[in-house]
Structures are given as structure tokens and as C-alpha cells.
Write a protein that holds these residues in place. Structure first.
Motif, PDB file in Angstrom:
ATOM      1  N   SER A 245       0.831  -1.210   0.000  1.00 42.74           N
ATOM      2  CA  SER A 245       0.000   0.000   0.000  1.00 42.74           C
ATOM      3  C   SER A 245       0.861   1.254   0.000  1.00 42.74           C
ATOM      4  O   SER A 245       0.572   2.217  -0.708  1.00 42.74           O
ATOM      5  CB  SER A 245      -0.917   0.011   1.223  1.00 42.74           C
ATOM      6  OG  SER A 245      -1.841  -1.038   1.151  1.00 42.74           O
ATOM      7  N   GLN A 246       1.930   1.234   0.792  1.00 40.75           N
ATOM      8  CA  GLN A 246       2.837   2.387   0.840  1.00 40.75           C
ATOM      9  C   GLN A 246       3.495   2.617  -0.517  1.00 40.75           C
ATOM     10  O   GLN A 246       3.593   3.749  -0.983  1.00 40.75           O
ATOM     11  CB  GLN A 246       3.915   2.175   1.909  1.00 40.75           C
ATOM     12  CG  GLN A 246       3.409   2.285   3.320  1.00 40.75           C
ATOM     13  CD  GLN A 246       4.500   1.958   4.337  1.00 40.75           C
ATOM     14  OE1 GLN A 246       5.615   1.587   3.980  1.00 40.75           O
ATOM     15  NE2 GLN A 246       4.160   2.091   5.611  1.00 40.75           N
TER      16      GLN A 246
ATOM     17  N   LYS B 133       0.967   4.019  -2.928  1.00 35.36           N
ATOM     18  CA  LYS B 133       0.670   5.411  -2.602  1.00 35.36           C
ATOM     19  C   LYS B 133       1.803   6.321  -3.074  1.00 35.36           C
ATOM     20  O   LYS B 133       1.565   7.372  -3.659  1.00 35.36           O
ATOM     21  CB  LYS B 133       0.453   5.573  -1.100  1.00 35.36           C
ATOM     22  CG  LYS B 133       0.009   6.962  -0.692  1.00 35.36           C
ATOM     23  CD  LYS B 133      -0.291   6.994   0.788  1.00 35.36           C
ATOM     24  CE  LYS B 133      -0.831   8.285   1.299  1.00 35.36           C
ATOM     25  NZ  LYS B 133      -0.428   9.503   0.775  1.00 35.36           N
ATOM     26  N   GLN B 134       3.043   5.892  -2.834  1.00 31.57           N
ATOM     27  CA  GLN B 134       4.189   6.685  -3.279  1.00 31.57           C
ATOM     28  C   GLN B 134       4.179   6.833  -4.798  1.00 31.57           C
ATOM     29  O   GLN B 134       4.464   7.896  -5.335  1.00 31.57           O
ATOM     30  CB  GLN B 134       5.502   6.031  -2.835  1.00 31.57           C
ATOM     31  CG  GLN B 134       5.778   6.149  -1.362  1.00 31.57           C
ATOM     32  CD  GLN B 134       7.020   5.375  -0.942  1.00 31.57           C
ATOM     33  OE1 GLN B 134       7.641   4.689  -1.740  1.00 31.57           O
ATOM     34  NE2 GLN B 134       7.362   5.487   0.334  1.00 31.57           N
ATOM     35  N   ARG B 135       3.829   5.769  -5.472  1.00 32.66           N
ATOM     36  CA  ARG B 135       3.825   5.785  -6.933  1.00 32.66           C
ATOM     37  C   ARG B 135       2.747   6.732  -7.470  1.00 32.66           C
ATOM     38  O   ARG B 135       2.970   7.447  -8.436  1.00 32.66           O
ATOM     39  CB  ARG B 135       3.600   4.374  -7.451  1.00 32.66           C
ATOM     40  CG  ARG B 135       3.803   4.248  -8.911  1.00 32.66           C
ATOM     41  CD  ARG B 135       3.799   2.814  -9.318  1.00 32.66           C
ATOM     42  NE  ARG B 135       4.180   2.721 -10.708  1.00 32.66           N
ATOM     43  CZ  ARG B 135       4.344   1.615 -11.351  1.00 32.66           C
ATOM     44  NH1 ARG B 135       4.179   0.481 -10.734  1.00 32.66           N
ATOM     45  NH2 ARG B 135       4.682   1.609 -12.607  1.00 32.66           N
ATOM     46  N   THR B 136       1.576   6.724  -6.834  1.00 30.67           N
ATOM     47  CA  THR B 136       0.494   7.594  -7.303  1.00 30.67           C
ATOM     48  C   THR B 136       0.731   9.050  -6.903  1.00 30.67           C
ATOM     49  O   THR B 136       0.249   9.960  -7.564  1.00 30.67           O
ATOM     50  CB  THR B 136      -0.874   7.132  -6.760  1.00 30.67           C
ATOM     51  OG1 THR B 136      -0.829   7.078  -5.336  1.00 30.67           O
ATOM     52  CG2 THR B 136      -1.251   5.777  -7.318  1.00 30.67           C
ATOM     53  N   ASP B 137       1.479   9.264  -5.813  1.00 33.63           N
ATOM     54  CA  ASP B 137       1.784  10.630  -5.376  1.00 33.63           C
ATOM     55  C   ASP B 137       2.863  11.270  -6.250  1.00 33.63           C
ATOM     56  O   ASP B 137       2.973  12.485  -6.306  1.00 33.63           O
ATOM     57  CB  ASP B 137       2.240  10.649  -3.915  1.00 33.63           C
ATOM     58  CG  ASP B 137       1.098  10.354  -2.950  1.00 33.63           C
ATOM     59  OD1 ASP B 137      -0.076  10.404  -3.377  1.00 33.63           O
ATOM     60  OD2 ASP B 137       1.378  10.061  -1.769  1.00 33.63           O
ATOM     61  N   SER B 138       3.646  10.455  -6.923  1.00 31.01           N
ATOM     62  CA  SER B 138       4.762  10.982  -7.738  1.00 31.01           C
ATOM     63  C   SER B 138       4.304  11.541  -9.052  1.00 31.01           C
ATOM     64  O   SER B 138       3.369  11.306  -9.646  1.00 31.01           O
ATOM     65  CB  SER B 138       5.773   9.874  -8.015  1.00 31.01           C
ATOM     66  OG  SER B 138       6.312   9.400  -6.808  1.00 31.01           O
TER      67      SER B 138
END
Length: 75
Positions: free
Chosen positions: A66-67, A70-75
Motif C-alpha cells: 500500500s505504501q 501510494k508513493q507511486r500515485t503521489d509521484s
């Protein structure tokens, strides 16, 4: 811890739904019969601990995944 002595053929009642019966005593081993509702999980202690460990690892893996997502979609 409650400690009870039982002989072969005798039983212990736990609540309304669980009954433990001593089926046999052979040397240092006791054979138990367990009557319990199907929705109650019954495992040997070492199996229960292994299941708990696997669940904890799976939970950590899911959290890590999940982390990463999330990091991938936030980038």
C-alpha cells in the motif's frame, strides 16, 4: 491457569458449547476429543503460532504494498 485431573472417558465442559473428552492416555501423551461449534477454530498451539506469524507477515507485506502504491500515485 486452572488445572484439572481427568481420567480416560471423563470430560471437561467449557461454556455451553465446548466439551473436551479424554479419549486415551498413552505414556506421556493424552488423546483429546473436542466437541465445539464449527465456527470455532481449534489448532495445536504450534500450528496456531505459525498461522499468527504468517498473518503478521502478510499484514506487513500488504502495508508495504500500500505504501509503495501510494508513493507511486503521489509521484
Amino acid at each position: 491457569m486452572l488445572v484439572l485431573k481427568r481420567k480416560t472417558g471423563e470430560a471437561i465442559q467449557i461454556g455451553d458449547d465446548i466439551e473436551l473428552t479424554i479419549l486415551a492416555i498413552e505414556g506421556d501423551q493424552v488423546k483429546l476429543g473436542i466437541h465445539a461449534p464449527r465456527q470455532i477454530d481449534i489448532h495445536r498451539k504450534e500450528i496456531y503460532l505459525a498461522i499468527q506469524d504468517e498473518n503478521a507477515e502478510a499484514s506487513q507485506s500488504t502495508g508495504l504494498m500500500s505504501q509503495l502504491l501510494k508513493q507511486r500515485t503521489d509521484s
